[in-house]
Design an enzyme around this catalytic site. Structure first.
Site, PDB file in Angstrom:
ATOM      1  N   CYS A  49     -12.014   3.879 -19.152  1.00 24.45           N
ATOM      2  CA  CYS A  49     -11.912   5.113 -18.389  1.00 24.45           C
ATOM      3  C   CYS A  49     -13.170   5.915 -18.686  1.00 24.45           C
ATOM      4  O   CYS A  49     -13.944   5.560 -19.565  1.00 24.45           O
ATOM      5  CB  CYS A  49     -10.691   5.909 -18.811  1.00 24.45           C
ATOM      6  SG  CYS A  49      -9.174   4.942 -18.856  1.00 24.45           S
ATOM      7  N   ARG A  99     -16.781   2.478 -14.639  1.00 22.94           N
ATOM      8  CA  ARG A  99     -16.030   2.173 -15.861  1.00 22.94           C
ATOM      9  C   ARG A  99     -14.534   2.024 -15.597  1.00 22.94           C
ATOM     10  O   ARG A  99     -13.831   1.369 -16.348  1.00 22.94           O
ATOM     11  CB  ARG A  99     -16.244   3.283 -16.889  1.00 22.94           C
ATOM     12  CG  ARG A  99     -17.666   3.414 -17.342  1.00 22.94           C
ATOM     13  CD  ARG A  99     -17.766   4.465 -18.393  1.00 22.94           C
ATOM     14  NE  ARG A  99     -17.057   4.060 -19.590  1.00 22.94           N
ATOM     15  CZ  ARG A  99     -17.642   3.576 -20.676  1.00 22.94           C
ATOM     16  NH1 ARG A  99     -18.941   3.460 -20.714  1.00 22.94           N
ATOM     17  NH2 ARG A  99     -16.953   3.218 -21.718  1.00 22.94           N
ATOM     18  N   TRP A 104      -8.706   3.781 -15.757  1.00 24.58           N
ATOM     19  CA  TRP A 104      -8.381   2.350 -15.656  1.00 24.58           C
ATOM     20  C   TRP A 104      -7.018   2.232 -16.318  1.00 24.58           C
ATOM     21  O   TRP A 104      -6.883   2.406 -17.522  1.00 24.58           O
ATOM     22  CB  TRP A 104      -9.427   1.514 -16.390  1.00 24.58           C
ATOM     23  CG  TRP A 104      -9.258   0.046 -16.236  1.00 24.58           C
ATOM     24  CD1 TRP A 104      -9.742  -0.743 -15.235  1.00 24.58           C
ATOM     25  CD2 TRP A 104      -8.570  -0.834 -17.142  1.00 24.58           C
ATOM     26  NE1 TRP A 104      -9.400  -2.054 -15.460  1.00 24.58           N
ATOM     27  CE2 TRP A 104      -8.675  -2.141 -16.613  1.00 24.58           C
ATOM     28  CE3 TRP A 104      -7.869  -0.649 -18.337  1.00 24.58           C
ATOM     29  CZ2 TRP A 104      -8.117  -3.255 -17.235  1.00 24.58           C
ATOM     30  CZ3 TRP A 104      -7.310  -1.753 -18.958  1.00 24.58           C
ATOM     31  CH2 TRP A 104      -7.438  -3.044 -18.404  1.00 24.58           C
ATOM     32  N   ASN A 112      -9.367   8.482 -23.176  1.00 24.18           N
ATOM     33  CA  ASN A 112      -9.676   7.050 -23.094  1.00 24.18           C
ATOM     34  C   ASN A 112      -9.072   6.401 -24.329  1.00 24.18           C
ATOM     35  O   ASN A 112      -9.204   6.937 -25.426  1.00 24.18           O
ATOM     36  CB  ASN A 112     -11.188   6.803 -23.135  1.00 24.18           C
ATOM     37  CG  ASN A 112     -11.903   7.381 -21.933  1.00 24.18           C
ATOM     38  OD1 ASN A 112     -11.279   7.799 -20.974  1.00 24.18           O
ATOM     39  ND2 ASN A 112     -13.227   7.394 -21.997  1.00 24.18           N
ATOM     40  N   GLY A 113      -8.471   5.224 -24.154  1.00 25.03           N
ATOM     41  CA  GLY A 113      -7.900   4.530 -25.307  1.00 25.03           C
ATOM     42  C   GLY A 113      -6.395   4.410 -25.181  1.00 25.03           C
ATOM     43  O   GLY A 113      -5.832   4.603 -24.090  1.00 25.03           O
ATOM     44  N   GLU A 170     -20.382 -19.570 -16.884  1.00 26.53           N
ATOM     45  CA  GLU A 170     -20.810 -18.244 -16.456  1.00 26.53           C
ATOM     46  C   GLU A 170     -20.838 -18.160 -14.922  1.00 26.53           C
ATOM     47  O   GLU A 170     -20.422 -17.157 -14.343  1.00 26.53           O
ATOM     48  CB  GLU A 170     -22.191 -17.929 -17.068  1.00 26.53           C
ATOM     49  CG  GLU A 170     -22.849 -16.646 -16.619  1.00 26.53           C
ATOM     50  CD  GLU A 170     -22.032 -15.390 -16.901  1.00 26.53           C
ATOM     51  OE1 GLU A 170     -21.017 -15.456 -17.599  1.00 26.53           O
ATOM     52  OE2 GLU A 170     -22.406 -14.333 -16.366  1.00 26.53           O
ATOM     53  N   LYS A 207     -18.654 -15.518 -12.715  1.00 25.57           N
ATOM     54  CA  LYS A 207     -19.256 -14.577 -11.749  1.00 25.57           C
ATOM     55  C   LYS A 207     -18.520 -14.663 -10.423  1.00 25.57           C
ATOM     56  O   LYS A 207     -18.177 -13.652  -9.823  1.00 25.57           O
ATOM     57  CB  LYS A 207     -20.739 -14.902 -11.491  1.00 25.57           C
ATOM     58  CG  LYS A 207     -21.757 -14.503 -12.509  1.00 25.57           C
ATOM     59  CD  LYS A 207     -21.925 -13.035 -12.751  1.00 25.57           C
ATOM     60  CE  LYS A 207     -20.896 -12.496 -13.688  1.00 25.57           C
ATOM     61  NZ  LYS A 207     -21.144 -12.450 -15.077  1.00 25.57           N
ATOM     62  N   GLU A 210     -14.726 -13.315 -10.618  1.00 24.34           N
ATOM     63  CA  GLU A 210     -14.462 -11.892 -10.865  1.00 24.34           C
ATOM     64  C   GLU A 210     -14.843 -10.997  -9.680  1.00 24.34           C
ATOM     65  O   GLU A 210     -14.256  -9.944  -9.513  1.00 24.34           O
ATOM     66  CB  GLU A 210     -15.099 -11.405 -12.176  1.00 24.34           C
ATOM     67  CG  GLU A 210     -16.585 -11.311 -12.206  1.00 24.34           C
ATOM     68  CD  GLU A 210     -17.118 -10.824 -13.564  1.00 24.34           C
ATOM     69  OE1 GLU A 210     -16.420 -10.080 -14.260  1.00 24.34           O
ATOM     70  OE2 GLU A 210     -18.250 -11.198 -13.900  1.00 24.34           O
ATOM     71  N   HIS A 228     -11.569 -36.455 -16.767  1.00 25.91           N
ATOM     72  CA  HIS A 228     -10.359 -36.421 -17.604  1.00 25.91           C
ATOM     73  C   HIS A 228      -9.301 -35.479 -17.031  1.00 25.91           C
ATOM     74  O   HIS A 228      -8.431 -35.004 -17.747  1.00 25.91           O
ATOM     75  CB  HIS A 228     -10.731 -36.013 -19.035  1.00 25.91           C
ATOM     76  CG  HIS A 228     -11.690 -36.975 -19.668  1.00 25.91           C
ATOM     77  ND1 HIS A 228     -11.307 -38.215 -20.103  1.00 25.91           N
ATOM     78  CD2 HIS A 228     -13.032 -36.892 -19.871  1.00 25.91           C
ATOM     79  CE1 HIS A 228     -12.366 -38.853 -20.583  1.00 25.91           C
ATOM     80  NE2 HIS A 228     -13.429 -38.072 -20.446  1.00 25.91           N
ATOM     81  N   LYS A 272     -15.968  -1.975 -16.468  1.00 23.59           N
ATOM     82  CA  LYS A 272     -17.232  -2.409 -17.047  1.00 23.59           C
ATOM     83  C   LYS A 272     -17.135  -2.631 -18.542  1.00 23.59           C
ATOM     84  O   LYS A 272     -17.679  -3.583 -19.072  1.00 23.59           O
ATOM     85  CB  LYS A 272     -18.313  -1.369 -16.729  1.00 23.59           C
ATOM     86  CG  LYS A 272     -19.698  -1.740 -17.238  1.00 23.59           C
ATOM     87  CD  LYS A 272     -20.208  -3.001 -16.566  1.00 23.59           C
ATOM     88  CE  LYS A 272     -21.525  -3.479 -17.114  1.00 23.59           C
ATOM     89  NZ  LYS A 272     -21.800  -4.874 -16.725  1.00 23.59           N
TER      90      LYS A 272
HETATM   91  O1  M6R Z   1     -19.990  -5.263 -22.925  1.00 19.00           O
HETATM   92  P1  M6R Z   1     -19.646  -6.651 -23.355  1.00 19.00           P
HETATM   93  O2  M6R Z   1     -20.804  -7.592 -23.232  1.00 19.00           O
HETATM   94  O3  M6R Z   1     -19.070  -6.702 -24.736  1.00 19.00           O
HETATM   95  O4  M6R Z   1     -18.534  -7.142 -22.358  1.00 19.00           O
HETATM   96  C1  M6R Z   1     -17.897  -8.374 -22.518  1.00 19.00           C
HETATM   97  C2  M6R Z   1     -17.105  -8.741 -21.282  1.00 19.00           C
HETATM   98  O5  M6R Z   1     -16.097  -7.806 -21.046  1.00 19.00           O
HETATM   99  C3  M6R Z   1     -18.005  -8.843 -20.051  1.00 19.00           C
HETATM  100  O6  M6R Z   1     -19.052  -9.746 -20.247  1.00 19.00           O
HETATM  101  C4  M6R Z   1     -17.182  -9.276 -18.817  1.00 19.00           C
HETATM  102  O7  M6R Z   1     -16.745 -10.596 -18.985  1.00 19.00           O
HETATM  103  C5  M6R Z   1     -18.004  -9.109 -17.539  1.00 19.00           C
HETATM  104  N1  M6R Z   1     -17.207  -8.550 -16.488  1.00 19.00           N
HETATM  105  C6  M6R Z   1     -18.567 -10.389 -17.042  1.00 19.00           C
HETATM  106  O8  M6R Z   1     -19.296 -10.243 -15.871  1.00 19.00           O
END
Ligand code: M6R
Length: 608
Positions: A2, A27, A74, A100-101, A481, A485, A488, A504, A603
């Site tokens: 948040c 965020r 969030w 936040n938290g 990765e 991408k 998500e 497998h 984020k």
């Molecule tokens: O800020 P961080 O690198 O610690 O974040 C880790 C993950 O939350 C972050 O890489 C997440 O998987 C992204 N959305 C990937 O694109």
């Protein structure tokens, strides 16, 4: 996850809060709200949805004032509705809180407060905190906040205002970042510097357990025992331009295209081409300590975990030190073998990811030296690690991490090079790797120049429902990765596998509807992956192949070819990832998805 912003000063607070919330929207973006002290009265406006909905609510029912707090949410406790949006008011309406938290013992507190006559109108833990502060109030808002926080278990970054003391904002942090912004006669509170960058670059970061009290005459910091804290003002290195889209349709696209520059920034001043090594100023490790390391643990989440997998291969190859890569969320709750000769490398773009931070603290507690590979300067991991390598990639706003990934792999290469050259790596091999690093920014640019061709491939697959990404060796993590991408931001189901592992199990999925992306640069395992491409073709699968040279053996095996430049094997995942980022981006845009704010994501994941 948040975002918090607060302001006290001579200007109308509402545009400042809204402007700050828009900067923080990356965020968390499921609801938002503000609380403003309007002629001594506390007025809140809240709305589910994007900030535009809150603006509409304020347009229909305006508030004005010079002191206020705002929040973009969030959801954790309760769905994203108007009534669950922050700020939350105490039962008597005199205290407003944004948070936040997570307050972990909110259930117990809620029962106790209900017994005292408090009434709750939301499902949130934050409303419980507002009521608790009311309950603790005896004439001083900061004392009430401190008293309430003593009863709370969990994590928080909070901002609190009260109609009983309409000239004050109180902030506090425990496990969720908060900073004070300072400008001529104006003071800000924010969870992230981008919220206030339009007004000031001078900030004071709160440390864990600290409280900030802002009035129109100044600010002061104290700890939970009310002892004053002195902290110098720091100046943020980046400006407003760095957090704007700069003509691109999305932050993600801007950040993909920034990579020639951001990789150059990660390298700047750190390469020693002649000696075939690197110079890393922030390691805080003596030669003796570097030589003592007999085990490396890399811990991270998501994309950062993927770069860690590449780091494992590099460090083992160059420095011959055994490496484990651990999901931070798993590492923190198991009983790992850690000694005082363990180097724990903690990778995080944000430097605030809750699991990664907790894993770092756990490794420290067990005696390891910790080294943060972090992008955000002044973030919690960067402040608590024993040494670090800043990525210098600049603010990453798009929720899908792109430029941070390439910079992480580059920073890991610099580290592996240093560790390797101190041990077994020859100067000749060191020079070859250093020169390959030096060449990377220009090579990335050539891939970006071919973006229209990747967009055309995206058009052919925008309606796919599943994707496989296959790579081997250094490109297996890049396959993971690439799949992350795509899923998500486009919501297409995608999986990454080591290419040979396909037979497998996943091979059962292959048919003419299944696009398979192969990462097949000309490296040590090229011949091996060709067999895997043939296996997919034999079953009618569609192939998108990332290659680095004319390979006659691939003739007839590729539905689409994407060319990347040649480099040393260990840097090929950096180059292979660039077209994968573009492919995911273009597919998502063509499907109408909001790539900068994908559903359910945020984020920076500051909750467990
Ligand atoms: O800020 P961080 O690198 O610690 O974040 C880790 C993950 O939350 C972050 O890489 C997440 O998987 C992204 N959305 C990937 O694109």
């Amino acid at each position: 996850m948040c975002g918090i912003v607060g302001y006290i000063g001579p200007k109308n607070v509402v545009p400042i809060l809204i402007g700050g919330l828009k900067r923080l929207e990356y965020r968390g973006y499921d609801s938002a709200g503000v609380a403003v002290l309007d002629r001594g009265e506390l007025r809140t406006r809240r709305a589910a949805g994007k900030i535009a909905m809150l603006e509409a609510a304020l347009g229909a029912d305006p508030v004005v004032g010079h002191i206020g707090i705002g929040h973009t949410r969030w959801a954790t406790h309760g769905p994203p509705t108007d009534r669950n949006a922050h700020p939350h008011l105490s039962t008597d309406g005199t205290i407003a809180v944004v948070h936040n938290g997570i307050i972990e013992n909110y259930g117990t507190l809620k029962t106790q407060l209900a017994a005292k006559g408090h009434r709750f109108s939301s499902d949130t833990d934050t409303e419980v905190l507002a009521c608790l502060i009311q309950e603790c109030y005896e004439g001083s808002l900061e004392d009430a906040v401190v008293a309430a926080l003593r009863l709370v278990e969990g994590t928080y970054g909070i901002a609190v205002v009260s109609s009983r003391e309409p000239q004050k904002i109180v902030g506090a942090r425990q496990g969720s970042p908060l900073l004070v912004g300072v400008s001529d006669g104006q003071y800000f509170l924010a969870s992230d510097a981008s919220a206030i960058l339009a007004h000031t670059r001078d900030v004071v970061y709160l440390s864990e357990g600290e409280i900030a009290v802002l009035t129109s005459g100044g600010y002061r910091l104290m700890d939970i025992d009310a002892a004053p804290v002195r902290r110098s003002v720091e100046t943020i290195a980046w400006d407003l331009e760095a957090i704007e889209r700069g003509g691109y349709d999305h932050f993600m696209l801007k950040e993909i295209f920034e990579q020639p520059t951001t990789v150059a920034n990660t390298l700047r001043g750190r390469l020693r081409l002649e000696e075939g090594t690197s110079k890393l100023g922030g390691l805080n490790l003596s030669h003796e300590q570097l030589m003592e390391i007999d085990q490396v643990i890399i811990t991270a989440c998501g994309t950062s975990w993927h770069s860690g997998l590449i780091g494992e291969l590099m460090i083992e190859d160059m420095a011959r030190i055994p490496v484990e890569v651990e999901y931070a969320s798993e590492f923190r709750y198991r009983n790992p073998i850690v000694t005082d000769r363990t180097l724990c490398i903690v990778i995080s773009q944000s430097g605030e990811t809750a699991d990664t931070l907790a894993a770092m603290r756990e490794a420290k507690r067990r005696g390891a030296r910790t080294l943060g590979l972090v992008n955000v300067v002044g973030s919690t991991i960067a402040r608590e690690d024993d040494g670090g390598i800043y990525l210098h990639a600049g603010p990453e706003i798009g929720v899908a991490s792109t430029k941070a990934f390439s910079s992480q792999v580059v920073a890991l290469t610099l580290l592996a090079l240093k560790l390797g050259r101190k041990r077994n790596l020859s100067v000749a091999r060191g020079r070859e790797i250093a020169q390959a690093l030096d060449a990377l920014p220009a090579q990335i640019q050539t891939i970006l120049d071919a973006a229209p061709a990747i967009e055309a491939i995206a058009a052919a697959y925008q309606d796919a429902t599943n994707f496989l990404y296959l790579g081997r060796g250094y490109n297996f993590p890049a396959a993971l990765e690439g799949a992350l991408k795509l899923k998500e931001i486009s919501y297409i189901h995608a999986e990454g596998y080591p290419a040979a592992e396909m037979k497998h199990g996943p091979i059962a999925l292959i048919d003419e509807k299944m696009p398979v992306v192969f990462l097949a640069p000309h490296d040590a395992v090229f011949d091996k992956i060709v067999s895997n491409i043939q296996e997919v073709r034999a079953r009618g699968g569609r192939t998108i192949v990332i290659t680095s040279r004319d390979e006659p053996v691939l003739a007839g095996l590729m539905d689409h070819e994407i060319r990347i430049p040649e480099t040393v094997d260990l840097l090929s995942p950096v180059l292979a990832s660039i077209p994968l980022q573009l492919l995911a981006y273009y597919i998502a845009v063509k499907r109408g998805a909001n790539v900068d704010q994908p559903r359910n994501l945020a984020k920076s994941v500051t909750v467990e």
